[in-house]
Every structure is written in C-alpha cells, then in structure tokens.
Enzyme design. Structure first.
Site, PDB file in Angstrom:
ATOM      1  N   TYR A  33     -72.916 -23.053  37.486  1.00  0.00           N
ATOM      2  CA  TYR A  33     -73.038 -23.639  36.159  1.00  0.00           C
ATOM      3  C   TYR A  33     -71.698 -24.123  35.651  1.00  0.00           C
ATOM      4  O   TYR A  33     -70.645 -23.827  36.233  1.00  0.00           O
ATOM      5  CB  TYR A  33     -73.663 -22.628  35.178  1.00  0.00           C
ATOM      6  CG  TYR A  33     -72.736 -21.523  34.712  1.00  0.00           C
ATOM      7  CD1 TYR A  33     -72.358 -20.481  35.562  1.00  0.00           C
ATOM      8  CD2 TYR A  33     -72.228 -21.516  33.408  1.00  0.00           C
ATOM      9  CE1 TYR A  33     -71.516 -19.466  35.117  1.00  0.00           C
ATOM     10  CE2 TYR A  33     -71.391 -20.505  32.962  1.00  0.00           C
ATOM     11  CZ  TYR A  33     -71.036 -19.484  33.830  1.00  0.00           C
ATOM     12  OH  TYR A  33     -70.199 -18.488  33.388  1.00  0.00           O
ATOM     13  N   ARG A  52     -65.015 -29.118  39.142  1.00  0.00           N
ATOM     14  CA  ARG A  52     -65.228 -27.714  39.526  1.00  0.00           C
ATOM     15  C   ARG A  52     -66.669 -27.494  39.975  1.00  0.00           C
ATOM     16  O   ARG A  52     -66.926 -26.712  40.898  1.00  0.00           O
ATOM     17  CB  ARG A  52     -64.862 -26.769  38.376  1.00  0.00           C
ATOM     18  CG  ARG A  52     -64.909 -25.308  38.812  1.00  0.00           C
ATOM     19  CD  ARG A  52     -64.380 -24.363  37.764  1.00  0.00           C
ATOM     20  NE  ARG A  52     -65.142 -24.462  36.523  1.00  0.00           N
ATOM     21  CZ  ARG A  52     -64.768 -23.907  35.373  1.00  0.00           C
ATOM     22  NH1 ARG A  52     -63.633 -23.222  35.300  1.00  0.00           N
ATOM     23  NH2 ARG A  52     -65.507 -24.044  34.291  1.00  0.00           N
ATOM     24  N   ARG A 101     -90.090 -16.562  48.920  1.00  0.00           N
ATOM     25  CA  ARG A 101     -88.801 -15.888  48.774  1.00  0.00           C
ATOM     26  C   ARG A 101     -88.289 -15.527  50.158  1.00  0.00           C
ATOM     27  O   ARG A 101     -89.046 -14.978  50.978  1.00  0.00           O
ATOM     28  CB  ARG A 101     -88.979 -14.626  47.933  1.00  0.00           C
ATOM     29  CG  ARG A 101     -87.709 -13.800  47.762  1.00  0.00           C
ATOM     30  CD  ARG A 101     -87.979 -12.603  46.869  1.00  0.00           C
ATOM     31  NE  ARG A 101     -86.773 -11.794  46.679  1.00  0.00           N
ATOM     32  CZ  ARG A 101     -86.416 -10.786  47.482  1.00  0.00           C
ATOM     33  NH1 ARG A 101     -87.169 -10.465  48.522  1.00  0.00           N
ATOM     34  NH2 ARG A 101     -85.307 -10.116  47.248  1.00  0.00           N
ATOM     35  N   LYS A 151     -68.204 -20.633  40.269  1.00  0.00           N
ATOM     36  CA  LYS A 151     -68.801 -20.351  38.960  1.00  0.00           C
ATOM     37  C   LYS A 151     -70.306 -20.156  39.094  1.00  0.00           C
ATOM     38  O   LYS A 151     -71.102 -21.047  38.776  1.00  0.00           O
ATOM     39  CB  LYS A 151     -68.460 -21.486  37.978  1.00  0.00           C
ATOM     40  CG  LYS A 151     -68.629 -21.089  36.510  1.00  0.00           C
ATOM     41  CD  LYS A 151     -67.933 -22.075  35.598  1.00  0.00           C
ATOM     42  CE  LYS A 151     -68.232 -21.870  34.134  1.00  0.00           C
ATOM     43  NZ  LYS A 151     -67.896 -20.562  33.588  1.00  0.00           N
ATOM     44  N   GLU A 183     -59.356 -10.932  34.615  1.00  0.00           N
ATOM     45  CA  GLU A 183     -59.660 -11.886  33.535  1.00  0.00           C
ATOM     46  C   GLU A 183     -60.609 -11.234  32.554  1.00  0.00           C
ATOM     47  O   GLU A 183     -60.967 -10.066  32.718  1.00  0.00           O
ATOM     48  CB  GLU A 183     -60.249 -13.181  34.116  1.00  0.00           C
ATOM     49  CG  GLU A 183     -61.494 -12.960  34.948  1.00  0.00           C
ATOM     50  CD  GLU A 183     -61.989 -14.198  35.675  1.00  0.00           C
ATOM     51  OE1 GLU A 183     -61.725 -15.324  35.233  1.00  0.00           O
ATOM     52  OE2 GLU A 183     -62.670 -14.017  36.709  1.00  0.00           O
TER      53      GLU A 183
HETATM   54  N1  PDD Z   1     -66.929 -19.030  30.894  1.00  0.00           N
HETATM   55  N2  PDD Z   1     -63.259 -16.746  33.555  1.00  0.00           N
HETATM   56  C1  PDD Z   1     -64.583 -16.516  33.522  1.00  0.00           C
HETATM   57  C2  PDD Z   1     -65.106 -15.323  34.214  1.00  0.00           C
HETATM   58  C3  PDD Z   1     -65.427 -17.398  32.818  1.00  0.00           C
HETATM   59  O1  PDD Z   1     -66.755 -17.174  32.784  1.00  0.00           O
HETATM   60  C4  PDD Z   1     -64.877 -18.516  32.146  1.00  0.00           C
HETATM   61  C5  PDD Z   1     -65.716 -19.504  31.396  1.00  0.00           C
HETATM   62  C6  PDD Z   1     -63.481 -18.710  32.214  1.00  0.00           C
HETATM   63  C7  PDD Z   1     -62.789 -19.880  31.548  1.00  0.00           C
HETATM   64  O2  PDD Z   1     -63.077 -21.078  32.218  1.00  0.00           O
HETATM   65  P1  PDD Z   1     -63.091 -22.472  31.437  1.00  0.00           P
HETATM   66  O3  PDD Z   1     -61.772 -22.584  30.757  1.00  0.00           O
HETATM   67  O4  PDD Z   1     -63.272 -23.475  32.504  1.00  0.00           O
HETATM   68  O5  PDD Z   1     -64.228 -22.413  30.453  1.00  0.00           O
HETATM   69  C8  PDD Z   1     -62.709 -17.812  32.939  1.00  0.00           C
HETATM   70  C9  PDD Z   1     -67.842 -19.945  30.217  1.00  0.00           C
HETATM   71  C10 PDD Z   1     -67.268 -20.555  28.990  1.00  0.00           C
HETATM   72  C11 PDD Z   1     -69.161 -19.240  29.996  1.00  0.00           C
HETATM   73  O6  PDD Z   1     -69.564 -18.530  30.897  1.00  0.00           O
HETATM   74  O7  PDD Z   1     -69.789 -19.421  28.948  1.00  0.00           O
END
Ligand code: PDD
Length: 287
Positions: A33, A52, A101, A151, A183
C-alpha cells in the site's frame, strides 16, 4: 455522505465496492500500500510514493497492475470527486487470486492484481494542534518481520503497538530491536542532539519513508547536520529533541519516551522549523 472509491479501474460509491473473499490480500496480507497526503487539494510527493509502490511490488514478484499515469489520474479524480482539500489518498494493491486458498502464489499470467483507492478527509492536517503539544511515545520490542522496507499491509503488530500506547496513556510506540530504535508504528524516528539530527540509516529494518527523504533533503539545504545511524532508547531519552515523520504526520515532535521528558518536555525548535519548511515546500511542489 458516501465517498467515491476506486476498485480495479472503476469509480463507485463506497457501499458498492466488492472484493473477492479469495483475494490473497484478505487471506494472507499479500498486498502492498501507499498513503499520499493531500494539501490544498493537491498530492504531496506523488512520484516518491509511486516509485516506492513499484519497488514493493517488484520485491514481492507482483506485476505492476496500473501505469504511473493511470495511478496519478485516479488519485486526482478521487481528490476532486470527494472534494478533498486536506487529507490523504490510500492505495492498496494485492496479488488477487483466481481460485482456492494456497500458499503458493497463483500463476501471474492468469491472475489480475486487485487495486483499490479511497480518500480520507482530514481538515486541519497542516495546522494540527498535536504539532504544538507533541507526542508521548512508549517503547516496545520490534516483533515485525525483517523486510520492513517493503510497505506491506501486514499491520497487525503496529496496530497492537498503537493500542499498547493508548492503554499506557501515550500516543504512539517506538519499536526497539537489539537495544536500538528502529521506527515508530507508522513513522520514521529521529532525535536531535547538540544541533545534530540523528535518524536510523536505510536498510531492510525500516520503511524508507518518502517524508524522511524529503525532510533530510530540506535539512541539508538549510545547513542542518544530519547523521544517519541507529540510536539507543537511552540516547533518545537524553536527547535535546525528538520527532517522527510520515505522509500524514509530516514532522511531528515527540516530547516524552517511556515517561521521560525529552529536552524541555515541549516541542523543540528544530522539529518546528523542519515542519514549517516541509509543509511550505510540499505545498509548493504538490501536483
Ligand atoms: N505509514 N515507517 C512505517 C512503519 C510506516 O508505516 C510509515 C508510513 C513510515 C513513513 O513513511 P512515509 O513518510 O513514506 O509516509 C515509516 C503510513 C503513513 C501509514 O501506514 O498510514
């Protein structure tokens, strides 16, 4: 009022959106996503998010089911149709699934990925009162898988982290691995010490934040010193400032970690300055 959402090339009211129960996104969290913020009715750093997405898909051997141009057009169409001034566009691509599945991936030539997009309106995103107060975070062990650079929609553990934070009277959680901060649950983490901005280096351990890349670029342009390295929880608690970045939080100060106040226990000047620059520059460059 019902939103207009996007499902596999079509726009429809949210109540009419349908996804197969066999979709691997639903059964196996087999999907990726992106979240792109909207400021002044325009998309912030769309190209970074699109790039990304392509990388996440490639890492999981998934085909790119939608072109860059179609993706941009759909993002803009949803922003317009839903009258979004400040908020976000959520995009999810899953591997789909033609049949039963199965742990094995389906034949990519016989499977179409599922693409959904929707908007969330967040008036006041840029002028968020939280930025004036700052966030309280707790630390929890990082129990996620080891490809956090992709992601994926496997967000159960980050959600559990968020719940643990709320239960402790805090706002969010920072993940700790081998004594170092990786993070936040949905953001990248930073500290400031003696005028230096310190944030973990890029690897498979963290998501390569699009906001992180922009903020570090702006910091360098403003002659701020940046050190990309991991830091311990104790270092964070002894820092002058702390903050997080993400597409929806922009630059958000952190004022407390596990009950210990950071610096003066109030948002620091570097975080405030970076937030200001980030929003100003993002507004200018939004498309
Ligand atoms: N999350 N680290 C993690 C684990 C994240 O899920 C996100 C973003 C970031 C920051 O990435 P970016 O600057 O590209 O948004 C770092 C999004 C906003 C979410 O899951 O809603």
């Amino acid at each position: 009022m019902s939103r207009t959402v996007y499902v596999n090339g079509e726009y429809m009211p949210e109540e009419d959106a349908r996804i197969s129960i066999f979709d691997r996104g639903f059964l196996m969290a087999d999907g990726v996503y992106e979240v792109t913020s909207v400021l002044g009715g325009k998309l912030v750093d769309f190209d970074g998010h699109a790039a990304r997405l392509s990388r996440s898909l490639a890492e999981l051997d998934m085909k790119q089911p939608i072109s860059h141009e179609e993706l941009l057009a759909a993002h803009r169409e949803l922003v317009t149709r839903n009258g979004i001034d400040e908020g976000l566009v959520y995009l999810q691509v899953t591997r789909g699934n033609p049949g039963d599945r199965d742990f094995a991936f389906p034949d990519p030539d016989e499977t179409t990925g599922t693409v959904v997009m929707f908007t969330q309106s967040k008036p006041g995103l840029a002028k968020s009162p939280a930025a004036k107060i700052g966030l309280k975070v707790i630390s929890i062990p990082d129990l996620r898988w080891h490809r956090r650079d992709i992601k994926t929609v496997q967000l159960l553990y980050p959600s559990m982290g968020k719940m643990a934070a709320l239960a402790a009277g805090a706002d969010d959680a920072w993940f700790i691995e081998d004594g170092k901060v990786t993070e936040g649950t949905s953001n990248n983490a930073y500290i400031v010490k003696d005028g230096k901005i310190i944030t973990r280096e890029l690897s498979h351990d963290i998501l390569h934040g699009i906001t992180r890349a922009a903020v570090l670029r702006f910091a360098a342009e403003a002659q701020m010193v940046v050190e990309e390295r991991s830091f311990t929880l104790a270092e964070a608690q002894a820092a002058d400032e702390a903050f997080v970045t993400s597409a929806t939080a922009f630059v958000m100060p952190v004022v407390e970690i596990d009950g210990a106040p950071i610096g003066a226990g109030a948002p620091g000047p570097m975080a405030a300055r970076l937030r200001e620059i980030y929003i100003e520059e993002s507004l200018k460059a939004a498309i």
